[in-house]
Design a protein around this motif. Structure first.
Motif, PDB file in Angstrom:
ATOM      1  N   THR A 109      -1.583  -1.756 -11.674  1.00 46.40           N
ATOM      2  CA  THR A 109      -1.178  -2.581 -10.532  1.00 46.40           C
ATOM      3  C   THR A 109       0.227  -2.205 -10.076  1.00 46.40           C
ATOM      4  O   THR A 109       0.479  -2.052  -8.875  1.00 46.40           O
ATOM      5  CB  THR A 109      -1.252  -4.079 -10.896  1.00 46.40           C
ATOM      6  OG1 THR A 109      -2.598  -4.392 -11.265  1.00 46.40           O
ATOM      7  CG2 THR A 109      -0.831  -4.960  -9.739  1.00 46.40           C
ATOM      8  N   GLU A 110       1.141  -2.025 -11.025  1.00 54.31           N
ATOM      9  CA  GLU A 110       2.506  -1.595 -10.685  1.00 54.31           C
ATOM     10  C   GLU A 110       2.506  -0.229 -10.005  1.00 54.31           C
ATOM     11  O   GLU A 110       3.228  -0.019  -9.031  1.00 54.31           O
ATOM     12  CB  GLU A 110       3.370  -1.497 -11.952  1.00 54.31           C
ATOM     13  CG  GLU A 110       3.868  -2.805 -12.473  1.00 54.31           C
ATOM     14  CD  GLU A 110       4.747  -2.615 -13.696  1.00 54.31           C
ATOM     15  OE1 GLU A 110       5.792  -3.279 -13.763  1.00 54.31           O
ATOM     16  OE2 GLU A 110       4.402  -1.809 -14.590  1.00 54.31           O
ATOM     17  N   TRP A 118       1.221  -0.661  -6.498  1.00 49.07           N
ATOM     18  CA  TRP A 118       2.268  -1.290  -5.700  1.00 49.07           C
ATOM     19  C   TRP A 118       3.333  -0.263  -5.315  1.00 49.07           C
ATOM     20  O   TRP A 118       3.730  -0.172  -4.152  1.00 49.07           O
ATOM     21  CB  TRP A 118       2.908  -2.454  -6.479  1.00 49.07           C
ATOM     22  CG  TRP A 118       4.072  -3.018  -5.748  1.00 49.07           C
ATOM     23  CD1 TRP A 118       4.040  -3.938  -4.741  1.00 49.07           C
ATOM     24  CD2 TRP A 118       5.446  -2.660  -5.924  1.00 49.07           C
ATOM     25  NE1 TRP A 118       5.325  -4.184  -4.281  1.00 49.07           N
ATOM     26  CE2 TRP A 118       6.196  -3.409  -4.996  1.00 49.07           C
ATOM     27  CE3 TRP A 118       6.117  -1.785  -6.772  1.00 49.07           C
ATOM     28  CZ2 TRP A 118       7.583  -3.302  -4.899  1.00 49.07           C
ATOM     29  CZ3 TRP A 118       7.494  -1.684  -6.676  1.00 49.07           C
ATOM     30  CH2 TRP A 118       8.207  -2.436  -5.749  1.00 49.07           C
ATOM     31  N   SER A 119       3.783   0.496  -6.285  1.00 49.95           N
ATOM     32  CA  SER A 119       4.831   1.489  -6.045  1.00 49.95           C
ATOM     33  C   SER A 119       4.387   2.563  -5.054  1.00 49.95           C
ATOM     34  O   SER A 119       5.133   2.907  -4.128  1.00 49.95           O
ATOM     35  CB  SER A 119       5.241   2.132  -7.376  1.00 49.95           C
ATOM     36  OG  SER A 119       6.263   3.065  -7.180  1.00 49.95           O
ATOM     37  N   THR A 128       4.150   1.070  -1.551  1.00 50.15           N
ATOM     38  CA  THR A 128       5.492   0.800  -1.041  1.00 50.15           C
ATOM     39  C   THR A 128       6.161   2.099  -0.591  1.00 50.15           C
ATOM     40  O   THR A 128       6.769   2.149   0.488  1.00 50.15           O
ATOM     41  CB  THR A 128       6.346   0.085  -2.110  1.00 50.15           C
ATOM     42  OG1 THR A 128       5.710  -1.164  -2.434  1.00 50.15           O
ATOM     43  CG2 THR A 128       7.751  -0.182  -1.621  1.00 50.15           C
ATOM     44  N   ALA A 178       0.646  -3.558  -0.580  1.00 49.88           N
ATOM     45  CA  ALA A 178       1.582  -3.665  -1.704  1.00 49.88           C
ATOM     46  C   ALA A 178       1.827  -5.133  -2.047  1.00 49.88           C
ATOM     47  O   ALA A 178       1.889  -5.497  -3.232  1.00 49.88           O
ATOM     48  CB  ALA A 178       2.887  -2.953  -1.370  1.00 49.88           C
ATOM     49  N   PHE A 234      -0.842  -6.508  -4.270  1.00 48.51           N
ATOM     50  CA  PHE A 234      -0.686  -6.152  -5.686  1.00 48.51           C
ATOM     51  C   PHE A 234       0.433  -6.961  -6.343  1.00 48.51           C
ATOM     52  O   PHE A 234       0.302  -7.382  -7.496  1.00 48.51           O
ATOM     53  CB  PHE A 234      -0.455  -4.643  -5.848  1.00 48.51           C
ATOM     54  CG  PHE A 234      -1.718  -3.847  -5.690  1.00 48.51           C
ATOM     55  CD1 PHE A 234      -2.682  -3.836  -6.684  1.00 48.51           C
ATOM     56  CD2 PHE A 234      -1.953  -3.120  -4.538  1.00 48.51           C
ATOM     57  CE1 PHE A 234      -3.863  -3.121  -6.544  1.00 48.51           C
ATOM     58  CE2 PHE A 234      -3.125  -2.396  -4.377  1.00 48.51           C
ATOM     59  CZ  PHE A 234      -4.092  -2.390  -5.379  1.00 48.51           C
ATOM     60  N   SER A 235       1.519  -7.197  -5.618  1.00 49.63           N
ATOM     61  CA  SER A 235       2.609  -7.986  -6.200  1.00 49.63           C
ATOM     62  C   SER A 235       2.182  -9.445  -6.399  1.00 49.63           C
ATOM     63  O   SER A 235       2.553 -10.068  -7.391  1.00 49.63           O
ATOM     64  CB  SER A 235       3.870  -7.896  -5.342  1.00 49.63           C
ATOM     65  OG  SER A 235       3.725  -8.554  -4.115  1.00 49.63           O
ATOM     66  N   PRO A 282       9.017  -6.881  -7.549  1.00 51.81           N
ATOM     67  CA  PRO A 282       8.030  -6.298  -6.621  1.00 51.81           C
ATOM     68  C   PRO A 282       7.614  -7.274  -5.515  1.00 51.81           C
ATOM     69  O   PRO A 282       7.456  -6.872  -4.363  1.00 51.81           O
ATOM     70  CB  PRO A 282       6.847  -5.941  -7.525  1.00 51.81           C
ATOM     71  CG  PRO A 282       7.451  -5.749  -8.869  1.00 51.81           C
ATOM     72  CD  PRO A 282       8.577  -6.748  -8.945  1.00 51.81           C
ATOM     73  N   SER A 313       8.227  -6.573  -1.570  1.00 52.81           N
ATOM     74  CA  SER A 313       7.074  -6.559  -0.662  1.00 52.81           C
ATOM     75  C   SER A 313       7.283  -7.490   0.526  1.00 52.81           C
ATOM     76  O   SER A 313       7.058  -7.105   1.676  1.00 52.81           O
ATOM     77  CB  SER A 313       5.795  -6.957  -1.411  1.00 52.81           C
ATOM     78  OG  SER A 313       5.440  -5.970  -2.340  1.00 52.81           O
TER      79      SER A 313
END
Length: 162
Positions: free
Chosen positions: A9-10, A13-14, A17, A39, A42-43, A63, A67
């Protein structure tokens, strides 16, 4: 959520982003917005799994803060001040609610408060730069209690209207 699910998930997200940032820098704001919204999803997923995040010592407030900030700034630059303001507020509200959750650790509380304070600064800056006076003080706990009570009343009235 397991450690590998959090890491995945991180990573998602990354990556989203970074893609959004690249498009934002190129002036492709509508395309950037799509990546920023993904993103945010996910956060928010990480925020919903706060207990697991604590057990795994994973940062979740930053995060989320980033976001919301990316989306708000994106709306601001394209001139949609209403949406920008909504996302600045969304950021403040959810980080404060994270800090108020029962049973969170001191470390999670500090993580939430640190990001909440930054979110307030960005909200105030937005309102100052767009000449929109804030009518409440978001540093006061009473503000959030008032909002909760008002929201509950509105929901109750909505139920009775239907």
């Amino acid at each position: 959520m397991s450690y590998s699910e959090f890491k995945n998930t991180e990573r998602n997200w990354s990556n989203l982003t970074e893609k959004g940032n690249l498009l934002y820098q190129q002036g492709e704001h509508n395309a950037a917005l799509q990546f920023y919204q993904q993103a945010l999803f996910f956060s928010e997923s990480m925020i919903r799994n706060v207990e697991d995040a604590e057990n795994l010592n994973i940062q979740i407030a930053s995060p989320f803060f980033v976001s919301c900030l990316n989306i708000a700034n994106n709306y601001w630059i394209i001139g949609d001040l209403k949406k920008a303001g909504e996302y600045f507020f969304y950021n403040v509200w959810h980080l404060k609610m994270l800090s108020m959750r029962d049973g969170i650790s001191p470390a999670m509380y500090q993580q939430a408060i640190k990001n909440w304070e930054k979110a307030i600064l960005t909200l105030v800056d937005f309102h100052d730069k767009t000449n929109q006076p804030l009518k409440v003080d978001f540093l006061k706990d009473e503000t959030y209690e008032m909002i909760k009570q008002t929201s509950a009343k509105l929901v109750n009235k909505q139920i009775h209207l239907n």
